[in-house]
Structures are given as C-alpha cells and as structure tokens.
Design a protein around this motif. Structure first.
Motif, PDB file in Angstrom:
ATOM      1  N   GLN A 740     -36.603 -26.637 -57.128  1.00  0.00           N
ATOM      2  CA  GLN A 740     -35.289 -26.977 -56.462  1.00  0.00           C
ATOM      3  C   GLN A 740     -34.226 -26.468 -57.336  1.00  0.00           C
ATOM      4  O   GLN A 740     -33.315 -26.035 -56.744  1.00  0.00           O
ATOM      5  CB  GLN A 740     -35.156 -28.486 -56.165  1.00  0.00           C
ATOM      6  N   THR A 741     -34.066 -26.785 -58.553  1.00  0.00           N
ATOM      7  CA  THR A 741     -33.076 -26.386 -59.291  1.00  0.00           C
ATOM      8  C   THR A 741     -32.920 -24.911 -59.644  1.00  0.00           C
ATOM      9  O   THR A 741     -31.851 -24.320 -59.417  1.00  0.00           O
ATOM     10  CB  THR A 741     -33.045 -26.921 -60.985  1.00  0.00           C
ATOM     11  N   GLY A 742     -34.076 -24.192 -59.691  1.00  0.00           N
ATOM     12  CA  GLY A 742     -33.797 -22.733 -59.599  1.00  0.00           C
ATOM     13  C   GLY A 742     -33.434 -22.242 -58.176  1.00  0.00           C
ATOM     14  O   GLY A 742     -32.583 -21.349 -58.129  1.00  0.00           O
ATOM     15  N   ALA A 743     -33.661 -22.700 -56.989  1.00  0.00           N
ATOM     16  CA  ALA A 743     -33.382 -22.473 -55.893  1.00  0.00           C
ATOM     17  C   ALA A 743     -31.734 -22.489 -55.767  1.00  0.00           C
ATOM     18  O   ALA A 743     -31.097 -21.813 -55.397  1.00  0.00           O
ATOM     19  CB  ALA A 743     -34.020 -23.113 -54.721  1.00  0.00           C
ATOM     20  N   ALA A 744     -31.144 -23.843 -56.649  1.00  0.00           N
ATOM     21  CA  ALA A 744     -29.756 -24.206 -56.309  1.00  0.00           C
ATOM     22  C   ALA A 744     -29.110 -22.957 -57.322  1.00  0.00           C
ATOM     23  O   ALA A 744     -28.095 -22.608 -56.813  1.00  0.00           O
ATOM     24  CB  ALA A 744     -29.437 -25.458 -56.977  1.00  0.00           C
ATOM     25  N   TRP A 745     -29.600 -22.811 -58.450  1.00  0.00           N
ATOM     26  CA  TRP A 745     -29.020 -21.759 -59.245  1.00  0.00           C
ATOM     27  C   TRP A 745     -28.872 -20.182 -58.592  1.00  0.00           C
ATOM     28  O   TRP A 745     -27.896 -19.487 -58.709  1.00  0.00           O
ATOM     29  CB  TRP A 745     -29.639 -21.624 -60.763  1.00  0.00           C
ATOM     30  N   PHE A 746     -29.955 -20.031 -57.977  1.00  0.00           N
ATOM     31  CA  PHE A 746     -30.030 -18.625 -57.353  1.00  0.00           C
ATOM     32  C   PHE A 746     -28.991 -18.727 -56.168  1.00  0.00           C
ATOM     33  O   PHE A 746     -28.272 -17.572 -55.915  1.00  0.00           O
ATOM     34  CB  PHE A 746     -31.333 -18.373 -56.711  1.00  0.00           C
ATOM     35  N   LEU A 747     -29.070 -19.612 -55.354  1.00  0.00           N
ATOM     36  CA  LEU A 747     -28.156 -19.779 -54.188  1.00  0.00           C
ATOM     37  C   LEU A 747     -26.755 -19.791 -54.927  1.00  0.00           C
ATOM     38  O   LEU A 747     -25.786 -18.785 -54.471  1.00  0.00           O
ATOM     39  CB  LEU A 747     -28.261 -21.055 -53.255  1.00  0.00           C
TER      40      LEU A 747
END
Length: 884
Positions: A740-747
C-alpha cells in the motif's frame, strides 16, 4: 411463657434452614470445573454459585448437547448425518434434521456475508492438502489439481429446498465440512441447556471457543478473557477483554497445520485460490451468538476488510493480533487513500494546471466562444457560434461555462474549471458508492485515485469540452439507481430514484438522449440479470418523470425560439451519428475503441503488473460487481457498433474500470501469487523510476545547452525538477515496506510527472497551429485588424478568431464545416457569411484572412489579391482585397 416461645421460634428457623439445604444443596464461590474430550478437542466447563448436583446436571446436559452435534456433523464418523449427506447428496436430495438444517442455513448466511470467503463446501480442498487424509506424495498440489478441486467447491453449487429441508449437490464430488461453524453451534446449544437448569454464571470452553454466561463470577464485574499470542501460543498477548454474556471465538493458523516439504501450511483455506492462507496471526471476535463468532473469526482472518461491516451489522467486537501479515493497516490506508489525500491529489493534478497551457483548437475555442456569446448577447437559450446557429448540443454545458466566465473571467482556467469539477463529482460519486456498498476500507480510496489518474479521465477532465460533465451526470445516475435497488425502505428508494432522474435530466441538457440510453441499458440488463422483473417494470417511471421535469423548461424554450432545433438535433446529431456518420466524421471500424481503452487506462494500467493475479478473485457474483461489469462493457459495446466514433464517447466506462483495477490489485496481494504480483510491481517501480531519472537528465542537458528547438533556453528547468522528483519517488516506492505504501508513493510520482508535464511543456509541443489563439494574436500584432476590415477565416480558424478578436461577423472561406447547418438552412439571415473558393463574391472586399494550411500545397484562389503576409506557427495571416 417467653422461654418456650423462643425455643419454638429457634426450632422452626433451624428446620427451615435444613429444608433449604436439602432442596438447594450447599453453594460455593469456588467454581465447579469439569473437563472431557469431545469433537476432536477438549471441552471445559466452569460453573459458579451452584450446587455440585446442579453442576453435574449441567455438565451432563452439555455432554448430551455436544453428542447431538457430533452425531450431526462429525466427518470422522461414517454414520453421522453429515457423512451420510456427503455420501448421497450427489445422487438424490438428502433430507436434513432440524439441527443440521439450522447449521447449513447459518452457513449460507456466512457465505453471502463473506462474499464466498467462508464456504462449507471447501472439504475437497482440505482433503487435497492433507488436512483430513494424508498427503501421501508429500508435495504441494499442482495447479491442475487445485483447479479440479475448486471445480467442485462453492456453496452456490448446493441445491437447497427450504420446504423439504433437503440438500443436493449439483456437481459430483462435492462435500461439506462444518468444522468452521459446528463448534459455535454446539456452544449455543450448551448455553441453552445450562440456562434451562438455572445456571447463569460460568464459562463454557470448547477448544478455545468460549461462551460466557450472563452473570460474572462472584465479586467481579465481568469475565476477564486473555488472547493467546500467535507467535507463542503458550503465552497471552497484551489484549485482555472484560466481558459478560458473550461468545468469544479466535481463529488463527498457528495451531493446526500440515507440513509439506519442510514448510507448514495452516488449516484456514481460501476457497478463492484453493490455497491455505499464508497469513499468520489471529483474529478474536466477540459476539452475542457463538455460531456467528465461529464462522466470523475465520472469515475475518481471510478477509480482514470485512471488520467494519461485521461491527456495524452483526454487533461484533473485533480484536486482530499485531501479527496479521498482509492485513489492511487502517492507519496506513487512511493516510494514503483518505478523502484529504484524494482532495490534495485532485487540486495538484486538476486545478493547479488549468491555466498553465494555452487554449487548443478546435474544441476549446468552440466551447469557449459559445458561452462568451451567451454573455455578450444575453441569449442563454439558443447556442450561437461565431454569430451563427449551432445546434450540436443543448445549452446547459455552455451555460455552466458562461457562469464560470462570470466568476473567473474569460480565460482558459474558467473554461476548463467545469470539466475539472465534473470529474471531481464523478470521483466523489464513485467513492461514495464503494464506501457504502463495499467493506474493504482500502477500495474506495484506491479506486478513486486510479480513476483520477486514468489518462483519458485526466486529459478530458482538464480540457474545455463537455464530456466530463456528461460523465459526471451519468455516474450520478448510475450510482443513485444502484442505491435505489439496494434501498431498505420505500422512502430511500424513491429518494434515490428522484436523484437518478434529476441527474439524467442534467445529462440530457448536456448532450441529449445518451442520458437515457446509457443508464437505461445498464439498469435494464442488471435487473434482468438479478431476476427483479418487478423493479424493471416499476422503477424507470420516477426517474423519467424527474428527468422530464428538469429538461422540460429549456426544451420548450428552445422550441419556441428555434423550432428547427429538435429536428436537427435528433436526426443529425443522434440518428446520423449512430448509423452513418456526420459532415465531419466518417464511420469507423468496430475495434476503434480498443486502442482508446488501452491508452486511456495508462499510467494506471502499469498496475496490471500486479493486478493479473487478482483478476479471477474479484467476487463477480456479488450484485455490485455485476452492476459494474455491465456499466463498464455495455456502453463500450454500444458505441463500438455505432457508425460515428469519438474517443471521448467511452469516458463513462472508466469509473467501473477503476474499481476493477483496484479490486484486482488488492485481491492479488491477498492471493497465493502475492509474492509474484509484488515482484511485478517492483519491476514497474524500478523501470519507471529509471526512465524518469533518465528523462530528467536529458531535459536538463537540453535546457543547459540550448540546442533543442522544443525546449526554449530561457525557460527555467522546472520540468527537470518534476521528472527528477517523480523518478526519486518511484524508487522510494520500490523500497516501501508494504505494497500500500509503495503504491501510494508511486501514484505520487505519477501525479508529479503528469502535472509537471502539463505545467512545463512549451507551446511548440502541441503542434504548429493547435494553440491557435496565441498564433492569431502574434499575427495580428504584425497585420492588425483595422476598422472596416472584414474578417475572413477558413473553417479551422473561425472559432479561434471569433474568440480572440470578439468578432461574430467573420466570413467562412471554402468548406463550411460545422457552420454548414446554419449557412444551408438560414441563407438569408447569414448572407455574405460564406464564400466558396471557386468563384469571387462579386463585391469589393478588403480585410484580413486567417488560414491554417500550407499555401505552397494549396494556394489561395487567384481572385484574392494578397497585399501583406505573416506566419506564426501553422497560422498564416494575409491582408487582402477583392475587386469585382
């Protein structure tokens, strides 16, 4: 006399006390405890404040209750009712006893509530993995074996007859396992029988599942219940519960498992994958009914996102352990995909860049000029473009833009603001639908973020056209209609139907009859699929009446002012576009929208690197997923079979697609393929991060050296900063501790990159003549329009010239284009507004001509005498004169 009386009174008191002791027996504050093996585990009983005789009677009653349940549900006993059902139900209906039918009925509710996560038909999978019979090969089952076992798994494959209380298997090879629900049912039966004996204080323990009776131990306010640590089952965690009159159930993977190849696999099976869940930890559930707590704790171990719904609808108290790997971190979720985070994303991505680039030909000048003329003329009913009737669409979209001009001035920001706000309305409706009708706390925020980042949604949502407004209205229609179908009261149903109708009326005033066609086909197909034919006959009338009420005032006003509007609008703009094309658009092949779809999902489409593993786990049997499936593909199919096609027509399909993308990603991270899915995401993070860093370096080099004609040397390197920051954040996503954190940073990286591109890409990037207004102004600075000059334009520059010079008397040279309707049907009113190239107008003319064409390839007519000429980009301005 006193002494005999006193003696008599004392004798009577002693006699009464003796009688009381005989009737009730002696009472103790120390509990009576009994232990005995049953149902493959150990049962423990502790009763307070009762006599030994009553305690023994209660223990006997509990044993009897457990024995009855064992005779119903013991798989190890070939003579049990469940074993007999499993042996015969594939051949003929098996008539159940009341007890077994009650358990199966509760299991049906659990299956529906859990979206299939709790499924009593999973026994073939349990057998395959060796939980009931030994896995003789000592190997993990193959994908083919799991697929074959899953073929006979599914509660929906059971044929239940409530009147006959019978069960039949629709697929041979099915079998039922009540291991996740029978103990809870047994606890409830035990609680009932001890209550009938007057026992109100005590604890009934069946293998760790507890039933706490109504009265706490003497001298205490409640029972204090400890929870085992999943990582050290012999110890208690810090969680301590103070309870009374409650059932407590804990599910975890730390006690029962099989070992294959030196690795332990816990016994909680995920029917969606056919794999034992790899999650560790435990979930403790407190409920008022033990059977609910039994299946609910298993369900929440598999689907922790259902916790909020369980608390709201079942009154459950949920206590997950800190070791639930892969479970949704509520704080993490609220931080990255909360409403404030989505608002920040919207402002940075949609609002800030609205004024950053010039207006682009042809659409933005058309949708700016019509509202400008509404304000200038005071006529807000009948649309005019360059002073001529323009009946391509109803007036509401232009009116909203005119209001924006009134508030913020006549500029690019005000032109695009209604599109951006409409996108926000669609996103909010989507979020509201998922927040109210799904249980996953991550899904609403992630799906909404995906929607806002779809390339086509962003491109149209920051562009001055009407498609985003139409999409917002249709989204509200479809969301409101679904809420009406799911409403629990007549008032709610009517309210949502009225809202759907109002939104449909707004959609009609934006673009016409698509307001009824698109939601109508989706709603009808959904109700037929759900077999709710009564609703199909009744529900359309309220929205239709509400839509008519909204659309009728303007519809009558335009009929009175321009009676030919409806003929042209219905025939040319609807029927001709559907069947044969129009003056400016020819029929396109059926597959036209496939590349539009593929391009439109980017850059969110990169998440398919992980989402592929969740495609088969989307819960498509659920009503909402059925509805979204129809919403995504019916309009796509409808517009694909129409003759006239435009990429923006399928914009309404992308809201449900965002939900599917989010569901696929979330489910992928919970599947047996989560490691591979996560690896795919990290590859994307690294590739995109490296690409952005390389692009930022190239940008900086070209800016510093100044030898690239596309990037002016005078511009500051803010584009470099955006690309560099995006690249760094993509690599930060690669190092995130959870997906989830990775997806947030990528977005976030994508937001900065996309927004930075809009802010800092120079005018030349859009093409020679796309920024027509800017080019016209540059030309007019050299060859100005003088008083008395006629303004001539080809059809490509007329809208931009009308907007730039505030002139509504321009003359169209050559092809009529979108002015054909007005010039053909009102020749007297617009006499002199068009000149064909093959003959001179027959009068003396002097003025300035603006064209977008290469004169060396397509020269001007010989009868036009050019006095002066200047060119800016792809726009050419010529001072000319014509002599009769």
């Amino acid at each position: 006399m006193k002494r005999p009386l006193l003696f008599a009174a004392a004798s009577i008191a002693v006699l009464l006390l003796a009688l009381l002791l005989v009737v009730t027996g002696e009472r103790h504050e120390v509990p009576y405890t009994i232990e005995f093996p049953v149902m493959g585990t150990v049962a423990k009983l502790a009763f307070y404040d009762v006599s030994e005789e009553t305690a023994q009677q209660a223990a006997a009653a509990v044993r009897s209750a457990y024995a009855q349940v064992t005779r119903l549900a013991d798989l190890r006993d070939p003579g049990s009712e469940l074993s007999r059902l499993n042996a015969t139900a594939a051949e003929r209906p098996f008539v159940c006893s009341a007890g077994l039918w009650n358990i199966i009925s509760e299991a049906k509710f659990a299956y529906v509530f859990s979206g299939g996560a709790f499924d009593i038909t999973a026994k073939p999978l349990m057998d395959l993995w060796g939980f009931y019979r030994r896995n003789r090969r000592g190997e993990i089952p193959t994908a083919a074996e799991i697929a074959e076992a899953r073929r006979v798994v599914g509660f929906d494959k059971l044929i239940l007859d409530e009147k006959a209380r019978s069960v039949r298997f629709s697929v041979p090879g099915m079998a039922i396992d009540l291991g996740g629900i029978a103990k809870g049912y047994a606890l409830d039966r035990a609680s009932e029988v001890v209550g009938e004996l007057g026992v109100t204080s005590g604890v009934i323990d069946l293998g760790g599942n507890l039933r706490l009776l109504a009265e706490p131990p003497p001298g205490q306010e409640s029972y204090r219940v400890g929870v085992r640590r999943p990582d050290a089952p012999g110890e208690l965690s810090d969680v301590a519960l103070e309870l009374r009159d409650a059932a407590v159930s804990t599910s975890g993977n730390y006690m029962r498992f099989v070992e294959i190849g030196g690795r332990r696999y816990g016994h909680i099976m995920d029917p969606a994958t056919g794999m034992p869940t790899s999650r560790t930890g435990s979930v403790t559930v407190v409920t008022g009914v033990a059977v609910i707590g039994d299946w609910l704790s298993t369900t929440l171990f598999l689907r922790p996102e259902l916790a909020a719904r369980a608390e709201a609808e079942l009154g459950a108290l949920i206590k997950p352990s800190h070791d639930l790997n892969g479970a949704i971190d509520m704080n993490n979720t609220s931080r990255f995909f909360s409403v404030p985070a989505l608002l920040l994303l919207f402002m940075v991505l949609y609002l800030v860049p609205l004024a950053a680039r010039p207006m682009l030909r042809p659409d933005e000048f058309r949708y700016a000029e019509i509202p400008r003329e509404m304000i200038s003329s005071g006529n807000w009913i009948s649309p005019r473009l360059a002073g001529m009737r323009y009946f391509e669409k109803p007036a509401l979209g232009y009116q909203l833009t005119a209001l924006s001009f009134k508030c913020f001035g006549e500029n690019g920001f005000a032109l695009r603001l209604p599109s951006a706000l409409a996108t926000a309305v669609a996103a909010a409706a989507l979020w509201f639908l998922l927040r109210r009708k799904t249980e996953d706390p991550l899904l609403p925020g992630l799906a909404t973020a995906f929607y806002l980042l779809f390339g086509i949604v962003y491109g149209i949502g920051t562009f001055g056209v009407l498609d985003s407004m139409l999409t917002a209205a249709l989204t509200v229609v479809l969301v409101a209609f679904y809420f009406a179908c799911e409403a629990r009261s007549r008032l709610e149903t009517v309210g949502f139907l009225i809202l759907a109708g109002v939104a449909a009326g707004v959609a009609f005033l934006l673009k016409g009859f698509l307001a009824f066609v698109v939601p109508g086909m989706i709603a009808a197909a959904y109700l037929v699929w759900q077999r709710e034919l009564k609703k199909l006959l009744l529900y359309p009338w309220i929205p239709l009446l509400a839509a008519v009420a909204v659309a009728l005032p303007w519809s009558l006003a335009i009929l009175r002012e321009d009676p030919d509007f409806w003929r042209y609008f219905v025939v040319e703009e609807h029927w001709m576009r559907l069947t044969s094309g129009t003056y400016d658009r020819k029929p396109e092949p059926f597959w036209y929208y496939l590349p539009v779809l593929i391009g439109g999902i980017m850059p969110v489409g990169l998440f398919l690197a992980a989402g592929w593993a969740g495609v088969t786990r989307g819960g498509y049997r659920r009503p909402l997923m059925k509805y979204l499936l129809l919403w995504a593909w019916l309009p796509f199919g409808f517009f694909s079979i129409s003759a006239c096609k435009l990429g923006t027509y399928i914009l309404p399909c992308f809201a449900p697609l965002a939900v599917f993308f989010a569901v696929w990603v979330i489910e992928a991270m919970r599947s047996a393929h989560s490691a591979a899915a996560l690896k795919g995401l990290h590859i994307v993070y690294r590739v995109i991060g490296a690409a952005l860093l390389a692009a930022s370096a190239g940008w900086l080099v070209m800016w510093a050296l100044g030898f690239c004609c596309v990037i002016p040397i005078s511009a500051p390197p803010w584009g470099f900063v955006a690309l560099l920051t995006g690249g760094v954040l993509a690599l930060v996503a690669d190092k995130a501790r959870d997906w989830q954190t990775g997806a947030a940073w990528f977005l976030t990286a994508l937001v900065l990159t996309v927004a930075g591109g809009i802010w800092f890409v120079p005018v030349e990037f859009y093409g020679e003549a796309r920024a027509t207004g800017q080019r016209l102004s540059e030309c007019a600075a050299v060859i100005p329009l003088k008083p008395g000059d006629e303004l001539w334009c080809d059809r490509n520059t007329m809208q931009a010239a009308a907007w730039t010079f505030h002139r509504t008397d321009g003359v169209v040279l050559g092809r009529k284009g979108e002015f054909e309707y007005a010039l053909k049907n009102f020749p007297e009113e617009y006499a002199g507004r068009h000149v064909a190239e093959d003959h001179a107008p027959g009068r003396k003319v002097s003025g300035v001509l603006f064209v977008i064409r290469r004169l060396e390839r397509k020269p001007l007519p010989e009868w036009i005498k050019v006095i002066d000429k200047v060119q800016s980009g792809g726009v050419t301005a010529l001072r000319f004169e014509v002599k009769p």
